[in-house]
Write an enzyme that holds these catalytic residues in place. Structure first.
Site, PDB file in Angstrom:
ATOM      1  CB  CYS A  17     -17.344  17.358 -21.357  1.00  0.00           C
ATOM      2  SG  CYS A  17     -16.847  15.725 -20.774  1.00  0.00           S
ATOM      3  CB  CYS A  30     -12.789  16.963 -21.093  1.00  0.00           C
ATOM      4  SG  CYS A  30     -13.465  17.223 -19.430  1.00  0.00           S
ATOM      5  CG  HIS A  78      -0.646   0.439 -10.223  1.00  0.00           C
ATOM      6  ND1 HIS A  78      -0.647  -0.837  -9.692  1.00  0.00           N
ATOM      7  CD2 HIS A  78       0.204   0.405 -11.281  1.00  0.00           C
ATOM      8  CE1 HIS A  78       0.172  -1.604 -10.417  1.00  0.00           C
ATOM      9  NE2 HIS A  78       0.702  -0.874 -11.368  1.00  0.00           N
ATOM     10  N   GLY A  98       5.041  -7.387   0.082  1.00  0.00           N
ATOM     11  CA  GLY A  98       3.601  -7.604  -0.052  1.00  0.00           C
ATOM     12  C   GLY A  98       3.049  -7.450  -1.448  1.00  0.00           C
TER      13      GLY A  98
HETATM   14  P1  OAD Z   1      -1.859  -8.991  -4.854  1.00  0.00           P
HETATM   15  O1  OAD Z   1      -3.181  -9.153  -4.226  1.00  0.00           O
HETATM   16  O2  OAD Z   1      -1.646  -9.559  -6.194  1.00  0.00           O
HETATM   17  O3  OAD Z   1      -0.740  -9.620  -3.917  1.00  0.00           O
HETATM   18  C1  OAD Z   1      -0.672  -9.363  -2.540  1.00  0.00           C
HETATM   19  C2  OAD Z   1       0.570 -10.039  -1.992  1.00  0.00           C
HETATM   20  O4  OAD Z   1       0.700  -9.691  -0.624  1.00  0.00           O
HETATM   21  C3  OAD Z   1       0.567 -11.570  -2.069  1.00  0.00           C
HETATM   22  O5  OAD Z   1       1.801 -11.998  -2.595  1.00  0.00           O
HETATM   23  C4  OAD Z   1       0.397 -11.992  -0.613  1.00  0.00           C
HETATM   24  O6  OAD Z   1       1.074 -13.204  -0.335  1.00  0.00           O
HETATM   25  C5  OAD Z   1       1.044 -10.846   0.113  1.00  0.00           C
HETATM   26  N1  OAD Z   1       0.570 -10.592   1.504  1.00  0.00           N
HETATM   27  C6  OAD Z   1      -0.678 -10.669   2.001  1.00  0.00           C
HETATM   28  N2  OAD Z   1      -0.737 -10.286   3.282  1.00  0.00           N
HETATM   29  C7  OAD Z   1       0.533  -9.932   3.629  1.00  0.00           C
HETATM   30  C8  OAD Z   1       1.140  -9.418   4.812  1.00  0.00           C
HETATM   31  N3  OAD Z   1       0.428  -9.187   5.918  1.00  0.00           N
HETATM   32  N4  OAD Z   1       2.470  -9.166   4.790  1.00  0.00           N
HETATM   33  C9  OAD Z   1       3.214  -9.391   3.662  1.00  0.00           C
HETATM   34  N5  OAD Z   1       2.692  -9.860   2.525  1.00  0.00           N
HETATM   35  C10 OAD Z   1       1.379 -10.120   2.485  1.00  0.00           C
HETATM   36  O7  OAD Z   1      -1.525  -7.418  -4.814  1.00  0.00           O
HETATM   37  P2  OAD Z   1      -0.455  -6.592  -5.669  1.00  0.00           P
HETATM   38  O8  OAD Z   1       0.774  -7.395  -5.907  1.00  0.00           O
HETATM   39  O9  OAD Z   1      -0.306  -5.284  -5.030  1.00  0.00           O
HETATM   40  O10 OAD Z   1      -3.380  -2.922  -9.845  1.00  0.00           O
HETATM   41  O11 OAD Z   1      -1.237  -6.436  -7.036  1.00  0.00           O
HETATM   42  C11 OAD Z   1      -0.669  -5.693  -8.064  1.00  0.00           C
HETATM   43  C12 OAD Z   1      -1.695  -4.886  -8.794  1.00  0.00           C
HETATM   44  O12 OAD Z   1      -2.761  -5.738  -9.238  1.00  0.00           O
HETATM   45  C13 OAD Z   1      -2.407  -3.863  -7.931  1.00  0.00           C
HETATM   46  O13 OAD Z   1      -1.693  -2.653  -7.834  1.00  0.00           O
HETATM   47  C14 OAD Z   1      -3.684  -3.654  -8.668  1.00  0.00           C
HETATM   48  C15 OAD Z   1      -4.025  -5.081  -9.016  1.00  0.00           C
HETATM   49  O14 OAD Z   1      -4.821  -5.210 -10.140  1.00  0.00           O
HETATM   50  C16 OAD Z   1      -4.203  -2.000 -10.307  1.00  0.00           C
HETATM   51  O15 OAD Z   1      -5.225  -1.701  -9.737  1.00  0.00           O
HETATM   52  C17 OAD Z   1      -3.701  -1.394 -11.574  1.00  0.00           C
HETATM   53 ZN    ZN Z   2     -15.258  15.912 -19.063  1.00  0.00          ZN
END
Ligand code: OAD
Ligand code: ZN
Length: 247
Positions: A154, A136, A125, A191
């Site tokens: 730009c 640009c 990401h 996570g």
């Molecule tokens: P989320 O916030 O959706 O999920 C976080 C996960 O981590 C959850 O399932 C929690 O239960 C778990 N969790 C929290 N604390 C923990 C710990 N200490 N140990 C283990 N697990 C734990 O985050 P992502 O799945 O990363 O995208 O979200 C995916 C994408 O959505 C991100 O990359 C971002 C967001 O929009 C973009 O920015 C494109």
């Molecule tokens: Zn530019």
């Protein structure tokens, strides 16, 4: 299954394994003091994801989006890799000596895997310390809080070089992740809520290609039923299952 039995099973599979992949999400950085997105204290609790993480949201209110990114950049600069990041990085070096490959595919835009020492790292990401022009090809990377400003080439708006909703992953990155998942023997999901695609498809692909899936999370997710589920904090579970001492 109990931890002791899971560890035994892991060691048994590891012996024959050549490629081990970790897919990580915001939860792996939670113990470093970085907020996750979904869930009770997540970023998306108060502001809708489309306002913060889409091109439409950005064009509508660049100030709000920049404020959010600046706050996150500031937090990440202050944060340190936790035992989960460190265990994976150490595991990579250990496995290398045995002729095995360890890869990290992360959805996180922070730099904690890099700072922990992971070398085989694929950032799905993007990177929160890289910014680019909306118009640009201007791009720059600086390890600091990067304030809202206009493109020096730009004059158009500058935006964080991260993947927003509705946008494709960086060229070649998904293809590489897809290949790593398909070729993996052991696939860890750590996570992540596993609801954002295409990242969430990778464990499914790995599983159908014959990999054993281990999942580390404090809560179950849509992929838990297809995985050996290790309930708990990444910083506690990973050093234990990988049998790595971290300081
Ligand atoms: P989320 O916030 O959706 O999920 C976080 C996960 O981590 C959850 O399932 C929690 O239960 C778990 N969790 C929290 N604390 C923990 C710990 N200490 N140990 C283990 N697990 C734990 O985050 P992502 O799945 O990363 O995208 O979200 C995916 C994408 O959505 C991100 O990359 C971002 C967001 O929009 C973009 O920015 C494109
Ligand atoms: Zn530019």
């Amino acid at each position: 299954m109990e931890m002791k039995d899971i560890k035994e099973k892991f060691l048994e599979i590891l012996e024959k394994a050549k490629n081990i992949v970790f897919l990580t999400g915001a939860g792996i950085s939670a113990e470093s003091g970085i907020k996750t997105f979904r869930g009770e204290d997540g970023y998306y609790k108060n502001v809708s994801v489309m306002k913060l993480a889409s091109v439409e949201g950005f064009l509508e209110n660049p100030k709000l989006v920049w404020q959010w990114y600046n706050e996150r950049q500031e937090n990440i600069l202050k944060a340190k890799p936790n035992p989960a990041h460190k265990a994976i990085a150490k595991f990579e070096k250990m496995m290398e000596k045995e002729g095995k490959k360890v890869y990290v595919i992360t959805q996180n835009v922070d730099d904690l895997h890099e700072r922990a020492g992971s070398n085989n790292l694929l950032k799905l990401h993007g990177d929160i310390f890289t910014v680019k022009c909306i118009s640009c090809d201007y791009k720059e990377n600086r390890n600091e809080v990067i304030k809202e400003r206009n493109c020096p080439k730009c004059g158009q708006l500058i935006r964080p070089d991260v993947v927003w909703f509705g946008e494709a992953l960086p060229v070649g990155i998904y293809e590489k992740a897809y290949q790593l998942a398909a070729e993996s023997d052991i696939f860890f999901v750590v996570g992540t809520s596993a609801v954002v695609y295409p990242a969430a498809y990778l464990p499914v692909l790995a599983s159908s290609s014959g990999a054993t899936i281990f999942e580390v999370n404090i809560n179950e997710t849509p992929i838990s039923s297809n995985a050996i589920f290790l309930k708990g904090k990444a910083g506690e579970i990973l050093p234990e299952i990988l049998n790595i001492k971290v300081n």
